[in-house]
Design a protein around this motif. Sequence first.
Motif, PDB file in Angstrom:
ATOM      1  N   ARG A 127       0.827  -1.216   0.000  1.00 33.75           N
ATOM      2  CA  ARG A 127       0.000   0.000   0.000  1.00 33.75           C
ATOM      3  C   ARG A 127       0.860   1.264   0.000  1.00 33.75           C
ATOM      4  NH1 ARG A 127      -4.090  -2.590   4.427  1.00 33.75           N
ATOM      5  NH2 ARG A 127      -2.162  -3.719   4.851  1.00 33.75           N
ATOM      6  N   GLY A 128       1.886   1.226  -0.845  1.00 32.48           N
ATOM      7  CA  GLY A 128       2.736   2.395  -1.048  1.00 32.48           C
ATOM      8  C   GLY A 128       3.850   2.563  -0.043  1.00 32.48           C
ATOM      9  N   GLU A 129       3.970   1.655   0.928  1.00 32.46           N
ATOM     10  CA  GLU A 129       5.016   1.773   1.943  1.00 32.46           C
ATOM     11  C   GLU A 129       6.012   0.631   1.810  1.00 32.46           C
ATOM     12  OE1 GLU A 129       4.059   3.033   5.984  1.00 32.46           O
ATOM     13  OE2 GLU A 129       1.953   3.032   5.417  1.00 32.46           O
ATOM     14  N   GLU A 130       7.280   0.956   2.008  1.00 31.73           N
ATOM     15  CA  GLU A 130       8.328  -0.063   1.944  1.00 31.73           C
ATOM     16  C   GLU A 130       8.175  -1.037   3.112  1.00 31.73           C
ATOM     17  OE1 GLU A 130      13.216  -0.424   2.155  1.00 31.73           O
ATOM     18  OE2 GLU A 130      12.254   1.550   1.914  1.00 31.73           O
ATOM     19  N   VAL A 131       8.271  -2.323   2.826  1.00 31.46           N
ATOM     20  CA  VAL A 131       8.149  -3.366   3.846  1.00 31.46           C
ATOM     21  C   VAL A 131       9.550  -3.856   4.205  1.00 31.46           C
ATOM     22  CG1 VAL A 131       7.250  -5.658   4.383  1.00 31.46           C
ATOM     23  CG2 VAL A 131       5.887  -4.073   2.987  1.00 31.46           C
ATOM     24  N   PRO A 132       9.952  -3.750   5.473  1.00 31.37           N
ATOM     25  CA  PRO A 132      11.291  -4.219   5.862  1.00 31.37           C
ATOM     26  C   PRO A 132      11.419  -5.734   5.687  1.00 31.37           C
ATOM     27  CG  PRO A 132      10.318  -2.799   7.558  1.00 31.37           C
ATOM     28  CD  PRO A 132       9.221  -3.133   6.599  1.00 31.37           C
ATOM     29  N   LEU A 133      12.593  -6.178   5.290  1.00 29.25           N
ATOM     30  CA  LEU A 133      12.839  -7.616   5.191  1.00 29.25           C
ATOM     31  C   LEU A 133      12.688  -8.302   6.547  1.00 29.25           C
ATOM     32  CD1 LEU A 133      15.841  -7.822   2.688  1.00 29.25           C
ATOM     33  CD2 LEU A 133      13.537  -8.751   2.358  1.00 29.25           C
ATOM     34  N   LEU A 134      12.954  -7.566   7.618  1.00 34.56           N
ATOM     35  CA  LEU A 134      12.778  -8.152   8.946  1.00 34.56           C
ATOM     36  C   LEU A 134      11.311  -8.476   9.224  1.00 34.56           C
ATOM     37  CD1 LEU A 134      15.234  -6.079  11.191  1.00 34.56           C
ATOM     38  CD2 LEU A 134      15.630  -8.247  10.015  1.00 34.56           C
ATOM     39  N   SER A 135      10.393  -7.693   8.660  1.00 36.52           N
ATOM     40  CA  SER A 135       8.965  -8.018   8.807  1.00 36.52           C
ATOM     41  C   SER A 135       8.663  -9.364   8.159  1.00 36.52           C
ATOM     42  CB  SER A 135       8.096  -6.928   8.170  1.00 36.52           C
ATOM     43  OG  SER A 135       8.211  -5.707   8.855  1.00 36.52           O
ATOM     44  N   HIS A 136       9.239  -9.589   6.976  1.00 35.38           N
ATOM     45  CA  HIS A 136       9.043 -10.863   6.298  1.00 35.38           C
ATOM     46  C   HIS A 136       9.642 -12.015   7.107  1.00 35.38           C
ATOM     47  CE1 HIS A 136       7.209  -9.479   2.592  1.00 35.38           C
ATOM     48  NE2 HIS A 136       8.086  -8.484   2.540  1.00 35.38           N
ATOM     49  N   LEU A 137      10.742 -11.756   7.785  1.00 37.78           N
ATOM     50  CA  LEU A 137      11.374 -12.802   8.587  1.00 37.78           C
ATOM     51  C   LEU A 137      10.520 -13.128   9.820  1.00 37.78           C
ATOM     52  CD1 LEU A 137      13.724 -14.704   8.791  1.00 37.78           C
ATOM     53  CD2 LEU A 137      15.089 -12.874   9.841  1.00 37.78           C
ATOM     54  N   ILE A 138       9.884 -12.110  10.396  1.00 38.69           N
ATOM     55  CA  ILE A 138       8.960 -12.365  11.508  1.00 38.69           C
ATOM     56  C   ILE A 138       7.763 -13.174  11.013  1.00 38.69           C
ATOM     57  CG2 ILE A 138       7.382 -11.287  13.172  1.00 38.69           C
ATOM     58  CD1 ILE A 138       9.374  -8.935  13.312  1.00 38.69           C
ATOM     59  N   HIS A 139       7.271 -12.837   9.816  1.00 39.83           N
ATOM     60  CA  HIS A 139       6.150 -13.587   9.232  1.00 39.83           C
ATOM     61  C   HIS A 139       6.511 -15.061   9.084  1.00 39.83           C
ATOM     62  CE1 HIS A 139       3.352 -14.339   5.559  1.00 39.83           C
ATOM     63  NE2 HIS A 139       2.742 -14.640   6.679  1.00 39.83           N
ATOM     64  N   LEU A 140       7.671 -15.344   8.532  1.00 41.93           N
ATOM     65  CA  LEU A 140       8.107 -16.724   8.369  1.00 41.93           C
ATOM     66  C   LEU A 140       8.231 -17.426   9.723  1.00 41.93           C
ATOM     67  CD1 LEU A 140       9.310 -19.132   6.832  1.00 41.93           C
ATOM     68  CD2 LEU A 140      11.535 -17.950   6.871  1.00 41.93           C
ATOM     69  N   SER A 141       8.866 -16.777  10.680  1.00 36.10           N
ATOM     70  CA  SER A 141       9.051 -17.373  12.013  1.00 36.10           C
ATOM     71  C   SER A 141       7.715 -17.648  12.684  1.00 36.10           C
ATOM     72  CB  SER A 141       9.892 -16.426  12.881  1.00 36.10           C
ATOM     73  OG  SER A 141      11.129 -16.122  12.261  1.00 36.10           O
ATOM     74  N   ASP A 142       6.786 -16.725  12.508  1.00 41.66           N
ATOM     75  CA  ASP A 142       5.439 -16.852  13.070  1.00 41.66           C
ATOM     76  C   ASP A 142       4.710 -18.054  12.469  1.00 41.66           C
ATOM     77  OD1 ASP A 142       3.198 -16.088  14.540  1.00 41.66           O
ATOM     78  OD2 ASP A 142       2.486 -14.703  13.002  1.00 41.66           O
ATOM     79  N   ARG A 143       4.800 -18.196  11.147  1.00 40.71           N
ATOM     80  CA  ARG A 143       4.093 -19.295  10.474  1.00 40.71           C
ATOM     81  C   ARG A 143       4.735 -20.655  10.789  1.00 40.71           C
ATOM     82  NH1 ARG A 143      -0.494 -17.853  10.534  1.00 40.71           N
ATOM     83  NH2 ARG A 143       0.493 -16.610  12.151  1.00 40.71           N
ATOM     84  N   ILE A 144       6.014 -20.685  11.089  1.00 39.16           N
ATOM     85  CA  ILE A 144       6.644 -21.917  11.568  1.00 39.16           C
ATOM     86  C   ILE A 144       6.074 -22.279  12.936  1.00 39.16           C
ATOM     87  CG2 ILE A 144       8.825 -22.922  12.376  1.00 39.16           C
ATOM     88  CD1 ILE A 144      10.216 -21.103  10.236  1.00 39.16           C
ATOM     89  N   ALA A 145       6.009 -21.287  13.818  1.00 36.22           N
ATOM     90  CA  ALA A 145       5.587 -21.539  15.198  1.00 36.22           C
ATOM     91  C   ALA A 145       4.121 -21.973  15.296  1.00 36.22           C
ATOM     92  CB  ALA A 145       5.825 -20.298  16.055  1.00 36.22           C
ATOM     93  N   VAL A 146       3.246 -21.417  14.445  1.00 38.47           N
ATOM     94  CA  VAL A 146       1.820 -21.759  14.578  1.00 38.47           C
ATOM     95  C   VAL A 146       1.530 -23.200  14.156  1.00 38.47           C
ATOM     96  CG1 VAL A 146       1.075 -19.372  14.258  1.00 38.47           C
ATOM     97  CG2 VAL A 146       1.160 -20.899  12.267  1.00 38.47           C
ATOM     98  N   GLN A 147       2.478 -23.840  13.478  1.00 40.20           N
ATOM     99  CA  GLN A 147       2.252 -25.220  13.057  1.00 40.20           C
ATOM    100  C   GLN A 147       2.628 -26.252  14.117  1.00 40.20           C
ATOM    101  OE1 GLN A 147       3.251 -26.121   8.745  1.00 40.20           O
ATOM    102  NE2 GLN A 147       4.353 -24.198   9.027  1.00 40.20           N
TER     103      GLN A 147
END
Length: 447
Positions: free
Chosen positions: A133-153
């Motif tokens: 939505r027009g804002e730069e997304v930090p790569l660290l945000s993507h890394l938190i997303h990945l870590s989060d999706r690992i943990a929820v499984q």
Amino acid sequence: MDKNRDMSSETNQKTQLKLYPLLSSISAATDLISPVLVDHHKKVSFVAATLGKTLGLDQHSLERLILAAAVHDIGGLSSKTRVQTFEFEVAEPDRHTLPGYSLLAGFAPFADLARLIRFHHVYWQNGQGMVDRGEEVPLLSHLIHLSDRIAVQLDANREILSQKTDIVRRITAEAGEMFVPEQVEAFQEVAGKEAFWLDLLSPSVSTILQERFPLGGMELDRGEILALAEMFRRIIDFRSRFTATHSSGVAAVAVAIANHSGFKKEDPDRIKIAALLHDIGKLVVPLEIIEKREGLTSEDFAIIYKHPYYSAEILRGIEGLEDIAQWGALHHERLDGTGYPYKKTAEEIPLGARILSVADTFTALMEDRPYRCGISAASTDRIMRDMATCQKIDKDFVALIYENIEEINDKRYEAQVGADLSHLQFLKDCRLFDNTKEAEERCPVRR
């Protein structure tokens, strides 16, 4: 002259805070609202730290990553919202990412962490997820997303080492679409080590993380400590319209009592900080209980009675705030020994806790609750005096309120009106009015 220098030095004195234990304690409390959530933030922090190190992140980036992961779901204001985040593909992630961003961004030193949290459910989409939505997304945000999706499984009912193949397979299948491929490769590397999975599910995972990834602290002056306390006050109170202004009102009353009684006049901010944080342990109480309209059950009360204990646990060990932690822990104790959770008696309850108890009772009586409207000023007067007579709360501080009732009540009212406006703006900013009756059902601040 020397005395003035001493006072100036005391005013400018800084407090060294270890941020990970503090943030981790707060998020651990929020993880107790459902058995599904227990230790989720700790697990995500550990996964993120391990992947960050594997990817070669510098120390500053690693610290930001761990701290943001430690509170990434802090904007999940209800049990329902939090449990919904355990679906592998989360519907309406803004329902918790926007509040999390808003709650942390108000404290300037956490503005960067807030941005990481804001974008932690953005899909990679083969690189298109670098912008949202027009804002730069930090790569660290993507890394938190990945870590989060690992943990929820993770399935607590199955042997962990028998789960790893399925988890790796599912994550790998989403490389490029949901997740950054290089980050998935780092996960594949660490996932081959049984020790990674055993550490992840260890009861000591938080200790393991802190030993393996030592984190620095932050020096805060008095104004910054107050700003941090205000940030936590919003996290505590903004979960419900019934509590949205509570701690602000308690703080205004407690400060007025302290000023009139001469309590801690050399350090007047301490009682305000304590009042802003006194209910931090209420993060363990599910929103569904806080907003329950029918009578509370014995099971509900059993959960509510835990919150002062957790206030102490969250604040325990923060150097320089020991008295504040103690006052917060004891604000529901009663002079006759009938309070909770420690059953302390008069001689064991310090003045700071007595002030909080009186301020908390006065403020709470005048506020709306799901099961009743706020009590009138006359009825509040009668109840407070009866409680003082029966040795529940400190009679001298009650008398002090009513000797200065117009001034103290005006300060409470003004503080709560300000907090109410702030809460209203928070709901609008986070789009939490959508499909709700929240706007029409707001609790009026009563005089």
